[in-house]
Design a protein around this motif. Sequence first.
Motif, PDB file in Angstrom:
ATOM      1  N   ALA A 118       0.826  -1.210   0.000  1.00 13.61           N
ATOM      2  CA  ALA A 118       0.000   0.000   0.000  1.00 13.61           C
ATOM      3  C   ALA A 118       0.861   1.262   0.000  1.00 13.61           C
ATOM      4  CB  ALA A 118      -0.928   0.000   1.216  1.00 13.61           C
TER       5      ALA A 118
ATOM      6  N   SER B 141      -1.842   3.172  -4.906  1.00 14.39           N
ATOM      7  CA  SER B 141      -1.812   1.953  -4.109  1.00 14.39           C
ATOM      8  C   SER B 141      -2.554   0.830  -4.826  1.00 14.39           C
ATOM      9  CB  SER B 141      -2.457   2.194  -2.747  1.00 14.39           C
ATOM     10  OG  SER B 141      -2.515   0.970  -2.024  1.00 14.39           O
TER      11      SER B 141
ATOM     12  N   SER C 157      -6.314  -1.708  -1.140  1.00 13.68           N
ATOM     13  CA  SER C 157      -6.957  -0.891  -0.110  1.00 13.68           C
ATOM     14  C   SER C 157      -7.086  -1.744   1.143  1.00 13.68           C
ATOM     15  CB  SER C 157      -8.347  -0.440  -0.569  1.00 13.68           C
ATOM     16  OG  SER C 157      -9.242  -1.550  -0.567  1.00 13.68           O
TER      17      SER C 157
ATOM     18  N   VAL D  94      -5.885   0.854  -6.956  1.00  8.18           N
ATOM     19  CA  VAL D  94      -7.300   0.730  -6.602  1.00  8.18           C
ATOM     20  C   VAL D  94      -8.079   1.818  -7.342  1.00  8.18           C
ATOM     21  CG1 VAL D  94      -8.979   0.879  -4.720  1.00  8.18           C
ATOM     22  CG2 VAL D  94      -6.763  -0.217  -4.342  1.00  8.18           C
TER      23      VAL D  94
ATOM     24  N   GLU E 138      -6.352   9.242  -7.415  1.00  4.02           N
ATOM     25  CA  GLU E 138      -6.024   8.937  -6.021  1.00  4.02           C
ATOM     26  C   GLU E 138      -5.581  10.229  -5.327  1.00  4.02           C
ATOM     27  OE1 GLU E 138      -3.473   5.355  -4.413  1.00  4.02           O
ATOM     28  OE2 GLU E 138      -2.292   7.188  -4.259  1.00  4.02           O
TER      29      GLU E 138
ATOM     30  N   ARG F 137      -5.032   9.420   0.645  1.00  8.29           N
ATOM     31  CA  ARG F 137      -4.546   8.130   1.134  1.00  8.29           C
ATOM     32  C   ARG F 137      -4.848   8.093   2.628  1.00  8.29           C
ATOM     33  NH1 ARG F 137      -0.798   5.703  -2.168  1.00  8.29           N
ATOM     34  NH2 ARG F 137       0.584   5.125  -0.440  1.00  8.29           N
TER      35      ARG F 137
ATOM     36  N   ALA G 275     -16.092   1.378   0.462  1.00  7.50           N
ATOM     37  CA  ALA G 275     -15.036   1.430  -0.560  1.00  7.50           C
ATOM     38  C   ALA G 275     -15.480   2.288  -1.738  1.00  7.50           C
ATOM     39  CB  ALA G 275     -14.689   0.020  -1.028  1.00  7.50           C
TER      40      ALA G 275
ATOM     41  N   GLY H 104     -14.109   6.072  -2.600  1.00  8.25           N
ATOM     42  CA  GLY H 104     -13.490   6.148  -3.927  1.00  8.25           C
ATOM     43  C   GLY H 104     -14.079   7.260  -4.780  1.00  8.25           C
TER      44      GLY H 104
ATOM     45  N   VAL I  53      -8.780   6.475  -0.762  1.00  8.56           N
ATOM     46  CA  VAL I  53      -8.500   5.047  -0.605  1.00  8.56           C
ATOM     47  C   VAL I  53      -7.996   4.813   0.817  1.00  8.56           C
ATOM     48  CG1 VAL I  53      -7.184   3.057  -1.419  1.00  8.56           C
ATOM     49  CG2 VAL I  53      -7.829   4.843  -3.026  1.00  8.56           C
ATOM     50  N   ILE I  54      -8.698   3.989   1.564  1.00  9.12           N
ATOM     51  CA  ILE I  54      -8.200   3.613   2.885  1.00  9.12           C
ATOM     52  C   ILE I  54      -7.101   2.579   2.675  1.00  9.12           C
ATOM     53  CG2 ILE I  54      -8.736   2.703   5.163  1.00  9.12           C
ATOM     54  CD1 ILE I  54     -11.634   3.416   4.708  1.00  9.12           C
ATOM     55  N   LEU I  55      -5.916   2.900   3.159  1.00  7.74           N
ATOM     56  CA  LEU I  55      -4.767   2.039   2.901  1.00  7.74           C
ATOM     57  C   LEU I  55      -4.542   0.989   3.972  1.00  7.74           C
ATOM     58  CD1 LEU I  55      -2.125   4.622   1.611  1.00  7.74           C
ATOM     59  CD2 LEU I  55      -3.793   3.292   0.299  1.00  7.74           C
TER      60      LEU I  55
END
Length: 408
Positions: A202, A207, A210, A251, A257, A260, A276, A280, A285-287
Amino acid sequence: MSEKLTSKQMSKKITDEYMEEAFHAHELGKLIGYSTAISPVELFVAHDIIPIYPENHAVANLTAKKGAELCSVVEGMGYTNHLCAYARSDLGYRATGKTVTRGIPDPDLFLACNAQCFTLTKWFQVLARKGNLPVFVFDTPEYVMDNKTREEIVKYCVLQLKELIGFLEEVTKKKFDYDRLREVMKYSAQSSILYKKFLDMAQYKPSPISIFDALIGMAIAVYRRGTPECVEYYQTLCDEIQAKVDQGIGVLPKEKEKYRLYWENLPVWFKFSDHAKLLGSYGGVILTSLYVHAWSFEFDLDKDPLLTLAENYVSRFSNSTIEDRAVMATDLFKRYSMNGMIMFMNRSCKAVSFAVPTLKDVLTKQTGIPALVFESDMGDQRFYSETQIRTRIEAYFETLDRLQLKTA
């Protein structure tokens, strides 16, 4: 020559074979041991006891939005709705037989480790009383930051692991095999290195994974560590994600993106895919989270197996001080170049959630990044406010947009 399986196909095959063996355990001359997800399950594997995780089964039902239905049944039996949704949904399953899977086999013994929380211990004790079955509690004192105290804590945990081995020998009437434990530890160490490598991918921009990929990918680490198939799975998964990195596949596309994100706590299981997609749509994006890293063990195979087991299981984030958790989280912010954070106050998991307000303040002060804090439940839909949370997410991204413009 047979075609090589993808990681997704391998995960299904490993899970199917594991559950098939579990449902026929007694025919195979093996016992079923219920275990908490964070516990020294390597001892079970080495002693030929099949580990089963009621938490995993609960997640399947909660993700399928069965939480409110199962939890309501248990509340009618006198249990409070303040209890963990894992425990309530599991007890609801046992009362009704309702599940989105084939269920899980009944246990012969229990291993509870309170490095996660105390609810799990009480939940297993309730189940043990119902079946008049043996239960062992692996007690892990809070891993405070004083080095001398930590040495004493680890010594205490090693003594308990020796007691656990005695407990297993008494239940099974079989001598414990330390050579077999060393072999199991080798597989656990190898798979843990690969699992961490997968999570750390990630760090790339964009990334390739996710947190939702991480949560799906961590399942094998939870219930099949200590086995060669676990190592093979994570090697395959790492190879697949590396191929995405090499092709620049993220992702979200690189140009989309924008944010992050760090996530604090367990996921809201019944909003898994919705979150998600929603994040998005804002370029978020949750890493990662401390939760998915809880299985990033660093076993030292040059040490006594019981010593390195004790050191790893007692030091999980959920058993650490707020100061330690802040250090762990700050390290993730730096390594993953994160510029946003979502802090989930999970009414089902008070052991993890009690520190969230303080942790938010510490992280905001150290990183200069504002946080979104919201309250809900990881599995019970009755405590999720769709409109309120969507509004707060929208407002949060507006804040991040303004901050980004100001620093541009």
